[in-house]
Design a protein around this motif. Structure first.
Motif, PDB file in Angstrom:
ATOM      1  N   GLN A 151       0.854  -1.189   0.000  1.00  0.00           N
ATOM      2  CA  GLN A 151       0.000   0.000   0.000  1.00  0.00           C
ATOM      3  C   GLN A 151       0.891   1.239   0.000  1.00  0.00           C
ATOM      4  N   PRO A 152       0.775   2.124  -0.990  1.00  0.00           N
ATOM      5  CA  PRO A 152       1.617   3.322  -1.000  1.00  0.00           C
ATOM      6  C   PRO A 152       1.196   4.309   0.077  1.00  0.00           C
ATOM      7  N   LEU A 153       2.177   4.951   0.681  1.00  0.00           N
ATOM      8  CA  LEU A 153       1.892   6.034   1.620  1.00  0.00           C
ATOM      9  C   LEU A 153       1.697   7.303   0.810  1.00  0.00           C
ATOM     10  N   GLU A 174      -7.742   2.544  -4.463  1.00  0.00           N
ATOM     11  CA  GLU A 174      -6.747   2.731  -5.521  1.00  0.00           C
ATOM     12  C   GLU A 174      -5.506   1.885  -5.274  1.00  0.00           C
ATOM     13  N   GLY A 175      -5.053   1.837  -4.013  1.00  0.00           N
ATOM     14  CA  GLY A 175      -3.854   1.080  -3.699  1.00  0.00           C
ATOM     15  C   GLY A 175      -4.013  -0.407  -3.932  1.00  0.00           C
ATOM     16  N   HIS A 216     -11.543  -5.251   2.902  1.00  0.00           N
ATOM     17  CA  HIS A 216     -11.354  -6.554   2.261  1.00  0.00           C
ATOM     18  C   HIS A 216     -10.422  -6.411   1.057  1.00  0.00           C
ATOM     19  N   ALA A 217      -9.728  -7.495   0.753  1.00  0.00           N
ATOM     20  CA  ALA A 217      -8.974  -7.620  -0.500  1.00  0.00           C
ATOM     21  C   ALA A 217      -9.269  -9.005  -1.037  1.00  0.00           C
ATOM     22  N   ASP A 218      -9.949  -9.060  -2.210  1.00  0.00           N
ATOM     23  CA  ASP A 218     -10.404 -10.344  -2.758  1.00  0.00           C
ATOM     24  C   ASP A 218     -11.190 -11.143  -1.728  1.00  0.00           C
ATOM     25  N   SER A 224     -15.475   3.818  -2.247  1.00  0.00           N
ATOM     26  CA  SER A 224     -14.396   4.711  -1.831  1.00  0.00           C
ATOM     27  C   SER A 224     -14.958   6.023  -1.287  1.00  0.00           C
ATOM     28  N   LEU A 225     -14.567   6.361  -0.071  1.00  0.00           N
ATOM     29  CA  LEU A 225     -14.982   7.642   0.511  1.00  0.00           C
ATOM     30  C   LEU A 225     -14.357   8.806  -0.253  1.00  0.00           C
TER      31      LEU A 225
END
Length: 255
Positions: free
Chosen positions: A92-94, A101-102, A146-148, A176-177
């Motif tokens: 996950q990008p900071l 998006e990440g 969740h992811a997948d 997405s908020l």
């Protein structure tokens, strides 16, 4: 003569082997298990504890220490009553990018389950951080990430009701908020973020579906809009065995 001049040149650190050379038995078993993980590949199911203990000639208590390390490192994961080889961690990008998006960038399907969307009065601490008056109404949005379809985190957000008055009516809590805010003309321009390692509380562990002893990565963020006004406070808890964070660093002019 320099007392250190006769020493052997420095070499890269030996992986996990202390200077005295004595290695705990469980660590030797861990190294053997890592070889097995490479053979099985992601999703491969490990043999039973009894079979592994017999295979490596160790007590099951020793084997469990090795398995514990691999589980905490995210190399293994529990699946039903068995254990399988885990895939790569989610990077996950900071950045100001949203969780959606990440995760999407890695080819995974993001998702969220709503825990709560409540309206409450800002206490003095929240009011100060959001630059509003104590008692002003806030939205508190809490969701499991969740992811997948795998539960990987828990996110809690606070936003002034005055900035997004229709959040309880117009917002899809599975989405997405940040996309919702952009759709209403609100754009994030900056943020402060702090990261620490913690253990989940019993409630958090139950919501995420993990043992309470599993290390977590906790992110605190305060986001600002284009005018520099605080817009959102977020507390994001991510599974330490499933997530890593990346940051692109650029040298300054004097470096």
């Amino acid at each position: 003569m320099n007392p250190g001049s006769h020493r052997a040149p420095l070499t890269p650190a030996r992986s996990g082997v202390p200077e005295h050379g004595r290695v705990p038995k469980y660590y030797l078993v861990k190294a053997r298990l890592e070889e097995l993980l490479a053979e099985l590949g992601p999703g491969g199911r490990l043999p039973t504890e009894a079979a592994l203990a017999e295979r490596y000639g160790v007590a099951r208590a020793t084997l469990r220490l090795a398995l514990r390390d691999l589980l905490l490192e995210g190399r293994l994961r529990r699946q039903g009553r068995g254990t399988v080889v885990a895939g790569a961690k989610i990077e996950q990008p900071l950045s100001l990018a949203s969780y959606t998006e990440g995760v999407t960038r890695q080819g995974l399907r993001p998702g969220r389950t709503l825990v709560a969307l409540d309206r409450l009065a800002a206490d003095p601490a929240l009011a100060e951080r959001l630059a509003i008056a104590p008692g002003e109404p806030l939205w508190h949005l809490e969701r499991v990430l969740h992811a997948d379809e795998e539960r990987v985190g828990l996110e809690s957000s606070y936003l002034p009701v005055a900035r997004v008055p229709d959040l309880d009516r117009a917002f899809d809590p599975t989405g997405s908020l940040y996309a919702h805010l952009r759709g209403h003309g609100i754009h994030l321009a900056g943020a402060e973020e702090r990261i620490e390692t913690v253990l989940a509380t019993p409630r958090e562990a139950l919501l995420i579906g993990t043992p309470p002893a599993l290390p977590m990565l906790l992110l605190h963020r305060r986001s600002r809009d284009a005018a520099g006004r605080p817009l959102e406070l977020v507390r994001s808890l991510y599974r330490g065995d499933r997530f890593s964070f990346t940051l692109d660093l650029t040298a300054g002019a004097d470096d």
